[in-house]
Design a protein around this motif. Sequence first.
Motif, PDB file in Angstrom:
ATOM      1  N   TRP A 168     -37.400  14.028  12.611  1.00  0.00           N
ATOM      2  CA  TRP A 168     -38.422  14.226  11.582  1.00  0.00           C
ATOM      3  C   TRP A 168     -38.288  15.588  10.923  1.00  0.00           C
ATOM      4  N   PHE A 169     -37.743  16.565  11.651  1.00  0.00           N
ATOM      5  CA  PHE A 169     -37.447  17.855  11.026  1.00  0.00           C
ATOM      6  C   PHE A 169     -36.371  17.685   9.960  1.00  0.00           C
ATOM      7  N   LEU A 170     -35.342  16.912  10.259  1.00  0.00           N
ATOM      8  CA  LEU A 170     -34.279  16.687   9.280  1.00  0.00           C
ATOM      9  C   LEU A 170     -34.798  15.926   8.060  1.00  0.00           C
ATOM     10  N   VAL A 171     -35.784  15.071   8.280  1.00  0.00           N
ATOM     11  CA  VAL A 171     -36.345  14.273   7.181  1.00  0.00           C
ATOM     12  C   VAL A 171     -37.319  15.091   6.334  1.00  0.00           C
ATOM     13  N   ALA A 178     -43.792  18.989  12.962  1.00  0.00           N
ATOM     14  CA  ALA A 178     -45.138  19.311  13.434  1.00  0.00           C
ATOM     15  C   ALA A 178     -46.037  18.079  13.417  1.00  0.00           C
ATOM     16  N   LEU A 179     -45.943  17.282  12.356  1.00  0.00           N
ATOM     17  CA  LEU A 179     -46.748  16.065  12.283  1.00  0.00           C
ATOM     18  C   LEU A 179     -46.392  15.117  13.415  1.00  0.00           C
ATOM     19  N   TYR A 180     -45.095  14.982  13.700  1.00  0.00           N
ATOM     20  CA  TYR A 180     -44.703  14.090  14.786  1.00  0.00           C
ATOM     21  C   TYR A 180     -45.258  14.573  16.121  1.00  0.00           C
ATOM     22  N   TRP A 182     -47.881  16.359  16.662  1.00  0.00           N
ATOM     23  CA  TRP A 182     -49.317  16.094  16.675  1.00  0.00           C
ATOM     24  C   TRP A 182     -49.577  14.625  17.007  1.00  0.00           C
ATOM     25  N   ALA A 183     -48.851  13.734  16.347  1.00  0.00           N
ATOM     26  CA  ALA A 183     -49.045  12.303  16.567  1.00  0.00           C
ATOM     27  C   ALA A 183     -48.697  11.914  17.998  1.00  0.00           C
ATOM     28  N   ASN A 184     -47.615  12.442  18.522  1.00  0.00           N
ATOM     29  CA  ASN A 184     -47.197  12.093  19.879  1.00  0.00           C
ATOM     30  C   ASN A 184     -48.149  12.656  20.926  1.00  0.00           C
ATOM     31  N   THR A 185     -48.637  13.879  20.703  1.00  0.00           N
ATOM     32  CA  THR A 185     -49.605  14.478  21.625  1.00  0.00           C
ATOM     33  C   THR A 185     -50.920  13.718  21.574  1.00  0.00           C
ATOM     34  N   ALA A 186     -51.331  13.321  20.377  1.00  0.00           N
ATOM     35  CA  ALA A 186     -52.562  12.544  20.234  1.00  0.00           C
ATOM     36  C   ALA A 186     -52.441  11.202  20.939  1.00  0.00           C
ATOM     37  N   ASP A 187     -51.295  10.573  20.841  1.00  0.00           N
ATOM     38  CA  ASP A 187     -51.091   9.303  21.530  1.00  0.00           C
ATOM     39  C   ASP A 187     -51.176   9.491  23.040  1.00  0.00           C
ATOM     40  N   ALA A 188     -50.570  10.575  23.544  1.00  0.00           N
ATOM     41  CA  ALA A 188     -50.596  10.833  24.987  1.00  0.00           C
ATOM     42  C   ALA A 188     -52.015  11.079  25.496  1.00  0.00           C
ATOM     43  N   MET A 189     -52.860  11.682  24.662  1.00  0.00           N
ATOM     44  CA  MET A 189     -54.212  12.039  25.099  1.00  0.00           C
ATOM     45  C   MET A 189     -55.285  11.030  24.690  1.00  0.00           C
ATOM     46  N   TRP A 190     -55.059  10.322  23.586  1.00  0.00           N
ATOM     47  CA  TRP A 190     -56.068   9.405  23.072  1.00  0.00           C
ATOM     48  C   TRP A 190     -55.626   7.938  23.114  1.00  0.00           C
ATOM     49  N   ASP A 218     -46.655   4.831  17.205  1.00  0.00           N
ATOM     50  CA  ASP A 218     -45.710   3.703  17.211  1.00  0.00           C
ATOM     51  C   ASP A 218     -44.865   3.696  15.942  1.00  0.00           C
ATOM     52  N   VAL A 219     -45.513   3.926  14.813  1.00  0.00           N
ATOM     53  CA  VAL A 219     -44.798   3.895  13.524  1.00  0.00           C
ATOM     54  C   VAL A 219     -43.800   5.051  13.428  1.00  0.00           C
ATOM     55  N   LEU A 220     -44.249   6.259  13.761  1.00  0.00           N
ATOM     56  CA  LEU A 220     -43.375   7.429  13.628  1.00  0.00           C
ATOM     57  C   LEU A 220     -42.244   7.433  14.647  1.00  0.00           C
ATOM     58  N   SER A 221     -42.414   6.727  15.752  1.00  0.00           N
ATOM     59  CA  SER A 221     -41.383   6.705  16.801  1.00  0.00           C
ATOM     60  C   SER A 221     -40.424   5.526  16.671  1.00  0.00           C
ATOM     61  N   TRP A 222     -40.677   4.625  15.730  1.00  0.00           N
ATOM     62  CA  TRP A 222     -39.905   3.375  15.662  1.00  0.00           C
ATOM     63  C   TRP A 222     -38.415   3.644  15.453  1.00  0.00           C
TER      64      TRP A 222
END
Length: 320
Positions: A168-171, A178-180, A182-190, A218-222
């Motif tokens: 995602w950094f390359l993209v 940073a967004l990824y 945040w999303a991954n940490t939020a998934d782990a906690m929520w 799920d979407v960002l990790s696909w």
Amino acid sequence: MLGSALSLLVALAVDRVVGEPRAPWHPVVWMGRALGAMGHRIAPVRQQAEPRFDGVRWTLGVLGWGAGALVVVAVAWAAQTALSTLNPWWAALLTGLLLKPLMSWRLLREEVLAVESALSQSLEQGRERLSWLVSRDTRALDASAVRESAIESLAENLNDSVVAPLLWFLVAGLPGAALYRWANTADAMWGYDGLRRDADGTARDWTWAGQWAARVDDVLSWVPARLTAALLLFAGGCLALRSLWREARRTPSPNSGWPMAALALALNLRLSKPGVYTLNAEGRAPEPADTTAAIVLAGRALTVGLVLLGAMALFTWAMA
């Protein structure tokens, strides 16, 4: 492209030599604290999960996630904009330093090896150390299941903690990484489909409050999950693509099964979560040496990815 590749190499070099920043300076720790504070207001305290749609909790989950994401992306964008005014070499170096806390390879290796080391002392110590790495209940796992869980976590987090944030950094630069995170940490906690207990034992229902966080992750990790799987297969000299497709779909997650199945196939291991899935059932049970072999394979997969990225960067630079 060349500048991004250099920043990525700097981040990996700093990760190898220095490791993680201290907690007071770690942006992912900050994210976790923010998510924890918001979670106390978003997820209700309940003794049983609420199966009926709770629109209020779902909306609060969306708004809380979105507010945090906006702050994270804005800070990353501001940092990247400021660095863009510098000499390109300095910009690449400093960008790499800021990227480092958003990915973690050294810590992942150390934690997986720590489980194996603890397991060599006793089963109880192995279970305890594994509980630092996974969210599942480890108290009833036997030695083989502890080792399997550690290797599965290595494969899953190779994507979540290394490949995905770097991709995602390359993209999209620092804001993308940073967004990824945040999303991954939020998934782990929520991102729990049901009850989850806080550190003080309070049970909170995340069935609807955490659904948005889980789906966005799920979407960002696909794509990254499938790229990680491809790198693991290629690095292991295994081209069992049909088997990968079949095995990866055995897990409830649309993404985590891919790197786990690829690692299982490449090393001919059986990996399972009791009562949930078994990957590569024809494989052998992991032995102590397989933990090291899995880490070596994961490192080789990253090297393959870096070589491909370097070739692309040089080609782009030559054609410019």
